[in-house]
Design an enzyme around this catalytic site. Structure first.
Site, mmCIF file in Angstrom:
data_model
loop_
_atom_site.group_PDB
_atom_site.id
_atom_site.type_symbol
_atom_site.label_atom_id
_atom_site.label_comp_id
_atom_site.label_asym_id
_atom_site.label_seq_id
_atom_site.Cartn_x
_atom_site.Cartn_y
_atom_site.Cartn_z
ATOM 1 C CG HIS A 137 -1.893 1.123 1.278
ATOM 2 N ND1 HIS A 137 -3.035 1.141 0.503
ATOM 3 C CD2 HIS A 137 -1.909 2.287 1.993
ATOM 4 C CE1 HIS A 137 -3.723 2.258 0.746
ATOM 5 N NE2 HIS A 137 -3.067 2.962 1.649
ATOM 6 C CG HIS A 190 -3.544 3.033 -8.839
ATOM 7 N ND1 HIS A 190 -3.388 3.942 -7.804
ATOM 8 C CD2 HIS A 190 -4.519 3.549 -9.634
ATOM 9 C CE1 HIS A 190 -4.241 4.945 -7.952
ATOM 10 N NE2 HIS A 190 -4.938 4.743 -9.061
ATOM 11 C CD GLN A 192 -6.801 5.840 -13.552
ATOM 12 O OE1 GLN A 192 -7.933 5.698 -13.994
ATOM 13 N NE2 GLN A 192 -6.398 6.950 -12.961
#
Lengths: 369, 369
Positions: A137, A190, A192
């Protein structure tokens, strides 16, 4: 590298990218989301600018900066049934739950290339995917070792290859937003992927300019730009046998880096293993250097420019793969805002002299590893 | 209306706009700033996009959100020798101390219309002005009565007329950034005027699109767009004999309003007295309505699109005056960020359905006065 494809409980596709000796990925999504609950927006044509605008009211409900215990990109735990069913993973790609574009109701090929009548909209077709770079995370691209970054690249490449072939798709944009200062709604590292049903305005303009300036040979205008930067050399921050990274001569943002392959490539799908390995080693190092410029990690946006899907002859001639990374931090305590001149008129006022930015990045790279 | 022109101690021009019976404006700038200390940046041509980028490193030093006691836009007091020498004023325009463009070293006409060689830059010539809307540090456009707004319009018009004639200027952009969420560095109510040495990318594209869609008659494409909005009517938020204001069909931002004259006008300089009076009454009311949408005043950018300076025949044919206002607030506690899709690709994803935005603005206008 091993791929495992599965589906979430609402039918969305999810794909794991693992090393060959990783455990099999067999967990299923226990959340029981209703199938087909993903909403599709509409696209409206702005006749003033000749551009499509996607209207995605349903995205207002998307989750906003959740803590780790509710993070949808962390591996699933008993207390957090996340988007990723496994208890651990390496790299995962899955369809966005709140997509700007959805691959349903696809009209005929090239529908969005034509100018529609006033008031004639289209479904916002295409596809939006999320790429989780790491199960950690608190991780970042800068924290990835070359092997893990190689898995990310494998995922980017896999999705590019697949989406470039998908009916209705005209452009595959692989990108990352990083930092709440840039507007990210999830802290978990992350990126996209947007598979647009049109060639987006920035790429459209770039290709049009390249076409006007082309000498008729493949990629000539983009090659001229790279040649100019290599010749001047003052803004180069990294170079190896396969890639060159520089702060562009006419930077718009306080910190901006372009990374170009030395050889002519049109998309991530065309990269050789050597090029992929070399990028996987150098890119996390570049991010670590950028993260060391100020007291806090640098907020940035980065994305790959590549050939349109189903390209015209001109698009094929003029496209050349590269990565563009920009940051809106102009000082330790100040951000660059795109205000009236930039946002309304597209006229950029740079706050940092590109050679100075390059010098700072080079210095940071010299002390990072 | 009375104009009084003077110069600040460093030579910059300052002009007061007053009612006829206001006291004379005779105070001089006591700061003793060294003449000619204003810096000029450079412009570099981005060959990738065909756009000029101004590099203005000197602007990094500009003052950042000063308190009222140090505000450079408040009237001068014994404790604060501001940019405005008088102890009181109505509306003032003066040359920006930290300009992105400066009217020195002006090359031949149209120099920036040509594509330069790689690495050939130009001085960032042109002009940047600041318009103080009111002496009240805590004021806003929404707080202005029609008379005071009339003075603001007189100032906009005066500067437009003058700057459209200035050698080297190609586009006069009258705009306002409001709210720290949009990046303003001064809270005092003010706008800006940029006289660019090129037609900025957004206007260039709009004019190119209008040219391609023109039926050959003056302003035909822009008139079609206004006619479409008036015919659909669902997004109109205000209309009177002279102006129509609507949320555009294909809005990019959560809240976006365009205000168009009913009659064909090309610039602020062409407005009739009646049109000016009507706008002066309705625009502050629109801003008050927008400010009532959420708990805090709406952050916004607004600006006038008008005919380029020294226009080509096509530019003259296709230009039509209008105002564009956009806000980045998408919910009471959330802003729209232009992240990867918008900033890197120019592909906008709207979060609010334009008809819903129009309905909310209409409702706010109905209860405001």
């Amino acid at each position: 590298m091993r791929r495992t494809t599965t589906h979430l409980s609402d039918g969305r596709e999810l794909r794991y990218f693992d090393f060959d000796d990783d455990p099999p990925r067999t967990a299923s999504d226990e959340r029981g989301l209703p199938p087909g609950s993903t909403s599709q927006g509409r696209m409206r044509f702005d006749h003033l600018t000749g551009e499509w605008i996607a209207i995605a009211g349903h995205r207002q409900e998307r989750i906003f900066l959740p803590s780790q215990s509710d993070c949808p990109l962390c591996p699933t735990t008993s207390g957090n049934l996340s988007e990723i069913p496994e208890r651990d993973y390496r790299v995962v790609v899955f369809e966005n739950r709140f997509p700007s574009f959805l691959d349903e109701n696809v009209p005929g090929d090239g529908a969005a290339d034509a100018i529609p009548a006033f008031g004639a909209d289209l479904p916002a077709y295409g596809r939006c995917e999320v790429v989780a770079f790491s199960p950690d995370h608190h991780g970042s691209i800068g924290a990835l070792d070359a092997d893990q970054m190689g898995l990310v690249m494998a995922a980017w490449r896999d999705r590019t290859e697949s989406l470039l072939q998908q009916p209705g798709v005209r452009f595959v944009f692989v990108f990352e937003n990083r930092g709440s200062e840039i507007g990210v709604t999830l802290h978990h590292p992350h990126g996209q992927i947007y598979a647009y049903p049109y060639v987006p305005p920035w790429a459209r303009n770039m290709l049009d300019v390249a076409g006007l300036r082309s000498d008729g040979s493949d990629q000539s205008h983009l090659r001229s730009i790279v040649a100019f930067e290599r010749e001047q050399a003052t803004r180069i921050v990294h170079a190896d046998d396969h890639w060159v990274a520089f702060v562009p001569y006419a930077s718009r943002w306080p910190f901006e880096v372009q990374v170009h392959p030395i050889a002519d490539r049109r998309s991530l799908a065309e990269l050789t293993t050597e090029e992929q390995d070399s990028f996987s080693a150098s890119y996390p190092r570049l991010i670590r250097a950028l993260d060391s410029l100020f007291d806090a990690p640098l907020p940035y946006m980065s994305g790959w420019i590549q050939v349109p899907a189903h390209p015209t002859a001109d698009e094929l001639r003029d496209s050349r793969l590269f990565l563009r990374l920009v940051s809106n931090r102009r000082a330790g305590d100040k951000l660059k805002f795109l205000a009236g001149s930039e946002s309304l008129m597209g006229a950029f006022i740079g706050d940092v002299v590109p050679e100075d930015a390059a010098e700072r990045i080079r210095a940071a790279l010299a002390v990072s590893r």
